[in-house]
Scaffold this active site. Structure first.
Site, PDB file in Angstrom:
ATOM      1  N   GLY A 259      -0.395   4.803  -0.861  1.00  0.00           N
ATOM      2  CA  GLY A 259      -1.558   5.318  -0.135  1.00  0.00           C
ATOM      3  C   GLY A 259      -1.215   6.481   0.773  1.00  0.00           C
ATOM      4  N   GLN A 260      -2.190   6.865   1.595  1.00  0.00           N
ATOM      5  CA  GLN A 260      -2.019   8.063   2.431  1.00  0.00           C
ATOM      6  C   GLN A 260      -0.833   7.910   3.392  1.00  0.00           C
ATOM      7  OE1 GLN A 260      -5.048   8.879   5.358  1.00  0.00           O
ATOM      8  NE2 GLN A 260      -4.566  11.064   5.448  1.00  0.00           N
TER       9      GLN A 260
ATOM     10  N   TYR B  40     -15.419  -2.356   7.558  1.00  0.00           N
ATOM     11  CA  TYR B  40     -14.040  -1.905   7.779  1.00  0.00           C
ATOM     12  C   TYR B  40     -13.596  -2.271   9.200  1.00  0.00           C
ATOM     13  CZ  TYR B  40     -10.238   1.503   8.439  1.00  0.00           C
ATOM     14  OH  TYR B  40      -9.044   2.118   8.709  1.00  0.00           O
TER      15      TYR B  40
ATOM     16  N   LYS C 108     -10.778  -4.825  10.730  1.00  0.00           N
ATOM     17  CA  LYS C 108      -9.689  -4.350  11.605  1.00  0.00           C
ATOM     18  C   LYS C 108      -9.628  -5.168  12.894  1.00  0.00           C
ATOM     19  CE  LYS C 108      -7.757  -1.243   9.071  1.00  0.00           C
ATOM     20  NZ  LYS C 108      -6.430  -1.507   8.509  1.00  0.00           N
TER      21      LYS C 108
ATOM     22  N   ARG D 235       0.348   1.167  -9.610  1.00  0.00           N
ATOM     23  CA  ARG D 235       1.769   1.506  -9.794  1.00  0.00           C
ATOM     24  C   ARG D 235       1.970   2.873 -10.445  1.00  0.00           C
ATOM     25  NH1 ARG D 235       5.232  -2.144 -12.845  1.00  0.00           N
ATOM     26  NH2 ARG D 235       4.019  -3.990 -12.429  1.00  0.00           N
TER      27      ARG D 235
ATOM     28  N   GLY E  94       0.835  -1.205   0.000  1.00  0.00           N
ATOM     29  CA  GLY E  94       0.000   0.000   0.000  1.00  0.00           C
ATOM     30  C   GLY E  94       0.866   1.249   0.000  1.00  0.00           C
TER      31      GLY E  94
HETATM   32  N1  SER Z   1      -9.511   7.327   8.771  1.00  0.00           N
HETATM   33  C1  SER Z   1     -10.048   6.011   8.675  1.00  0.00           C
HETATM   34  C2  SER Z   1     -11.344   6.006   7.958  1.00  0.00           C
HETATM   35  O1  SER Z   1     -12.032   7.003   8.038  1.00  0.00           O
HETATM   36  C3  SER Z   1     -10.239   5.424  10.035  1.00  0.00           C
HETATM   37  O2  SER Z   1      -9.340   4.424  10.257  1.00  0.00           O
HETATM   38  O3  SER Z   1     -11.686   5.044   7.379  1.00  0.00           O
END
Ligand code: SER
Length: 318
Positions: free
Chosen positions: A11-12, A142, A146, A37, A8
């Site tokens: 990503g951010q 999500y 996690k 990529r 990743g």
């Molecule tokens: N910043 C993330 C989200 O909003 C939280 O883990 O999904």
């Protein structure tokens, strides 16, 4: 840490963490891997770079074996709002990606960093001073990936001795790359809007209070945790960490200290509001402070000052 793989990587978090790791450990010792990529020129130009899908077991193991990696920062995942839109895909990427990384780590003796989140908590969790060890019944896909990820990492540590460590990150604010579909993204978007339109329509309500952290602290926390002495860790997956806790109204007021004519209005997105409302307002991160010396550098005022400076330069440079 001598040879590090970052998944990743575009990503951010990855786009900043990879460069910091390359600075500290040598560019050739930090292998970047990303699905998209083409989304970065900086990473392929500054060190080893692979385009991979983390769901592909073989390609992860091949990179780990070829480069003799000893540490993996596994950042590839879908964020909360986009995951809610595509729940089956979110489970596939977030869970199968993680198990592939854990399996490669079991076979090749790697340590693993896994970013958990405030999303691993749910509406039944105490929202204020959320304890390190408490009830975790998230209501989003999500959050389910996690909390499952936390448990899977603990299992690989206990069952196979894989050195897994993780952080429950709050909303992350960054100047380099935009977050991709989270429920805390407003806290990044607001800076671009303030500097261009002088106005922002926020998708969360004025009083939605959440934990937040500026990216330099998030990166420092990950590296510091991975370098912590194993004997001092009582917890592993994953530590509560926070640096500040604010509402959209409070963030807007802080921005107004620099841009007095900035205005905010509220156009609430019911999906992201429901997600954010199920998360803690403020976590207790004393376990991280006690066990490996967690200490953030940026509070709200320092973060806002730095973000406004950096985003202004970015806008100017097109
Ligand atoms: N910043 C993330 C989200 O909003 C939280 O883990 O999904």
């Amino acid at each position: 840490m001598k040879k590090i793989l970052v998944t990743g990587a575009t990503g951010q978090i990855g786009s900043e963490l990879t460069l910091v790791l390359r600075d500290q450990y040598g560019a050739e010792n930090v292998i970047a891997a990303a699905y998209n990529r083409r989304s970065s020129t900086e990473l392929p130009e500054s060190g080893p770079f692979y385009g991979i899908d983390v769901r592909d077991t073989d390609s992860i193991e091949q990179i780990v074996a070829d480069h003799r990696c000893d540490t993996i920062f596994h950042l590839a995942a879908l964020l909360s709002a986009v995951a809610e839109d595509r729940p089956q895909e979110a489970w596939d990427i977030n869970m199968n990606g993680l198990i592939n990384v854990l399996e490669a780590s079991r076979k090749h003796r790697c340590s693993v960093f896994f970013p958990s989140s405030i999303g691993a908590f749910g509406p039944g969790t105490p929202a204020n001073d959320t304890p390190q060890d408490t009830m975790q019944r998230p209501t989003t896909i999500y959050g389910i990936t996690k909390v499952s990820g936390e448990l899977l990492c603990d299992y690989y540590y206990r069952r196979f001795g894989v050195d897994t460590r993780g952080l429950r990150y709050p909303g992350l604010i960054s100047s380099k790359v935009l977050p991709g579909g989270g429920s805390t993204d407003y806290a990044v978007e607001i800076f671009y809007a303030a500097l261009t339109a002088r106005h922002y329509d926020c998708f969360l309500s004025a009083e939605t209070q959440l934990d937040m952290m500026y990216m330099p602290d998030a990166i420092d926390a990950a590296i510091r945790l991975m370098n912590a002495d194993n004997n001092t860790l009582r917890h592993r997956n994953a530590f509560n960490v926070t640096a500040m806790s604010f509402t959209p109204a409070k963030l807007a007021a802080e921005i107004q200290k620099h841009i007095p004519d900035f205005t905010i209005a509220y156009a609430i997105d019911p999906v992201r509001q429901a997600i954010a409302s199920s998360w803690p307002r403020h976590m207790d991160d004393s376990a991280a402070r006690a066990e490996w010396g967690w200490q953030p550098r940026f509070d709200l005022a320092a973060m806002v000052r730095d973000m406004l400076e950096k985003i202004a330069v970015k806008i100017q440079n097109g």
